[in-house]
Design a protein around this motif. Structure first.
Motif, PDB file in Angstrom:
ATOM      1  N   ARG A 142     -33.887  85.205   6.097  1.00 37.28           N
ATOM      2  CA  ARG A 142     -34.296  85.696   4.781  1.00 37.28           C
ATOM      3  C   ARG A 142     -35.614  86.453   4.854  1.00 37.28           C
ATOM      4  O   ARG A 142     -35.765  87.515   4.246  1.00 37.28           O
ATOM      5  CB  ARG A 142     -34.403  84.528   3.797  1.00 37.28           C
ATOM      6  CG  ARG A 142     -34.645  84.986   2.373  1.00 37.28           C
ATOM      7  CD  ARG A 142     -34.293  83.909   1.373  1.00 37.28           C
ATOM      8  NE  ARG A 142     -34.315  84.443   0.021  1.00 37.28           N
ATOM      9  CZ  ARG A 142     -33.838  83.809  -1.035  1.00 37.28           C
ATOM     10  NH1 ARG A 142     -33.271  82.624  -0.894  1.00 37.28           N
ATOM     11  NH2 ARG A 142     -33.909  84.352  -2.235  1.00 37.28           N
ATOM     12  N   GLU A 146     -35.883  90.438   3.899  1.00 39.44           N
ATOM     13  CA  GLU A 146     -36.689  90.813   2.742  1.00 39.44           C
ATOM     14  C   GLU A 146     -37.920  91.621   3.114  1.00 39.44           C
ATOM     15  O   GLU A 146     -38.520  92.281   2.258  1.00 39.44           O
ATOM     16  CB  GLU A 146     -37.096  89.553   1.974  1.00 39.44           C
ATOM     17  CG  GLU A 146     -35.904  88.862   1.303  1.00 39.44           C
ATOM     18  CD  GLU A 146     -36.287  87.601   0.545  1.00 39.44           C
ATOM     19  OE1 GLU A 146     -37.433  87.123   0.725  1.00 39.44           O
ATOM     20  OE2 GLU A 146     -35.450  87.102  -0.217  1.00 39.44           O
ATOM     21  N   ASN A 147     -38.301  91.590   4.390  1.00 34.50           N
ATOM     22  CA  ASN A 147     -39.478  92.354   4.828  1.00 34.50           C
ATOM     23  C   ASN A 147     -39.124  93.533   5.728  1.00 34.50           C
ATOM     24  O   ASN A 147     -39.992  94.082   6.405  1.00 34.50           O
ATOM     25  CB  ASN A 147     -40.461  91.408   5.529  1.00 34.50           C
ATOM     26  CG  ASN A 147     -41.129  90.446   4.555  1.00 34.50           C
ATOM     27  OD1 ASN A 147     -42.110  90.795   3.910  1.00 34.50           O
ATOM     28  ND2 ASN A 147     -40.586  89.244   4.431  1.00 34.50           N
ATOM     29  N   LYS A 190     -26.349  90.958   4.652  1.00 29.70           N
ATOM     30  CA  LYS A 190     -27.406  89.974   4.441  1.00 29.70           C
ATOM     31  C   LYS A 190     -27.848  89.295   5.732  1.00 29.70           C
ATOM     32  O   LYS A 190     -28.764  88.467   5.717  1.00 29.70           O
ATOM     33  CB  LYS A 190     -26.942  88.911   3.435  1.00 29.70           C
ATOM     34  CG  LYS A 190     -26.897  89.427   2.008  1.00 29.70           C
ATOM     35  CD  LYS A 190     -26.897  88.282   1.001  1.00 29.70           C
ATOM     36  CE  LYS A 190     -27.112  88.826  -0.403  1.00 29.70           C
ATOM     37  NZ  LYS A 190     -27.261  87.738  -1.394  1.00 29.70           N
TER      38      LYS A 190
END
Length: 286
Positions: A142, A146-147, A190
Motif C-alpha cells: 500500500r 500510494e507513493n 493495485k
C-alpha cells in the motif's frame, strides 16, 4: 588458507564456489554476484522507482548497501511492528544505515493501524509470525503504490527462498511457493512488483559483507521468531552438499503464477482472495 585472487590470508571460505577470498577481494566478489543476478534474471529494470524494504538485520542492510554501490536510486521503508525493544533497536540500525549510504528512509508504524505485533502476541490466539507477515505485506504494497514506487525490493536470501518453497510444497501450497521468484510482476493495478536482489546470495555471504564493510545492522533476533525447522533442514543439506541451495533456486525460474480472477477487500479495497482481507480481519480484532 590463502586468497585465491591475491594470496593474502583468506577470511571467506566459499565452498559453493570453490573459492577462498581475503577481506579486500570479497566485497568485489559479492557486488559482482548481486550484479550478475540482477542482470541474469531481470530483477530490476532501468528507471524504476525503487522502494527497498529494510528491517535493520544483516540481509536487508547488505541489500541496501549493495544497491547503492551498484548505482541504483531508491528510498528505504522501515515498518515499526511494535515489538518492544527489538523494534526500537531495529529502527536505530536502519537510521544509521540510511545515513551511511545517504538514502531517504520512510517509517510506517503498525500502531497507526490500531495494533502492534506485541498486541497480537498478547491478545489473539494465532501465530505471531503469520500476523506479522500479513501486516508487512499489506503495508509495503500500500505504501509503495500510494507513493508512486514501481517496485519493492526485499532482502530475502537463498536459504529463505528454498526453506519457504519446501515448507509450502510440503503443505500443499504450491501456488504460494511459486511466488518466491527473483521478480514477481503485478497481476493487478493495485499490486506493486516485488524483487529479491539477493536471490542467489546466502546468509553467510551477507554476514561477511556487512562485517567486512562495517555496514550498520542489528544482530538481535525477533523475540517471537519460531524455531526455524525448515531452514535448519536447508543448512544441513547445504553442509553435506555445498551449492545445493543455489542450484535449487535456479530451477524455480521457469515457474509461473496464474490467477483466474481477482477480488478486492470490501473494507479497504486491497487485493484479496476473500471478501475481507487478512489484514482487515486482524485489525477488526482490536
Amino acid at each position: 588458507m590463502k586468497c585465491r585472487k591475491c594470496g593474502r590470508r583468506a577470511v571467506a571460505i566459499l565452498k559453493a564456489y570453490g573459492l577462498s577470498l581475503c577481506e579486500r577481494c570479497y566485497p568485489e566478489f559479492y557486488l559482482n554476484l548481486v550484479k550478475r543476478s540482477i542482470k541474469r534474471y531481470g530483477i530490476l529494470k532501468p528507471k524504476e522507482k525503487i522502494l527497498a524494504a529494510v528491517s535493520g538485520g544483516k540481509d536487508s542492510s547488505a541489500m541496501a548497501n549493495v544497491l547503492k554501490k551498484l548505482g541504483y536510486e531508491f528510498e528505504l521503508l522501515y515498518i515499526d511492528l511494535g515489538i518492544d525493544h527489538y523494534s526500537s533497536e531495529s529502527e536505530r540500525a536502519v537510521m544509521e544505515l540510511a545515513e551511511s549510504i545517504d538514502v531517504n528512509v520512510n517509517v510506517v508504524r503498525l500502531e497507526e493501524y490500531g495494533f502492534t505485533v506485541s498486541d497480537v502476541r498478547k491478545r489473539l490466539r494465532r501465530k505471531t509470525c503469520s500476523a506479522c507477515g500479513t501486516a508487512k505485506r499489506y503495508i509495503m504494497n500500500r505504501f509503495a503504490r500510494e507513493n508512486g514506487f514501481d517496485i519493492i525490493t526485499t532482502g530475502h536470501t537463498v536459504e529463505d527462498i528454498v526453506s519457504f518453497y519446501l515448507k509450502n510444497v510440503a503443505g500443499g501450497m504450491r501456488l504460494w511457493a511459486e511466488k518466491l521468484l527473483p521478480r514477481n510482476e503485478p497481476f493487478d493495478e493495485k499490486i506493486v512488483a516485488r524483487a529479491k536482489p539477493l536471490f542467489e546470495v546466502s546468509e553467510k555471504e551477507n554476514m561477511l559483507y556487512v562485517l567486512i564493510e562495517s555496514i550498520p545492522f542489528t544482530p538481535m533476533e525477533c523475540p517471537y521468531a519460531p524455531n526455524p525447522e525448515w531452514k535448519e533442514i536447508v543448512y544441513e543439506i547445504e553442509r553435506r552438499k555445498p551449492g545445493f541451495s543455489k542450484n535449487f533456486i535456479r530451477g524455480l525460474i521457469s515457474e509461473k503464477e496464474e490467477f483466474d480472477h481477482v477480488k478486492y477487500c470490501r473494507l479497504c479495497g486491497e487485493i484479496t482472495n476473500r471478501d475481507i482481507c487478512s489484514f482487515c480481519k486482524l485489525r477488526m480484532s482490536f
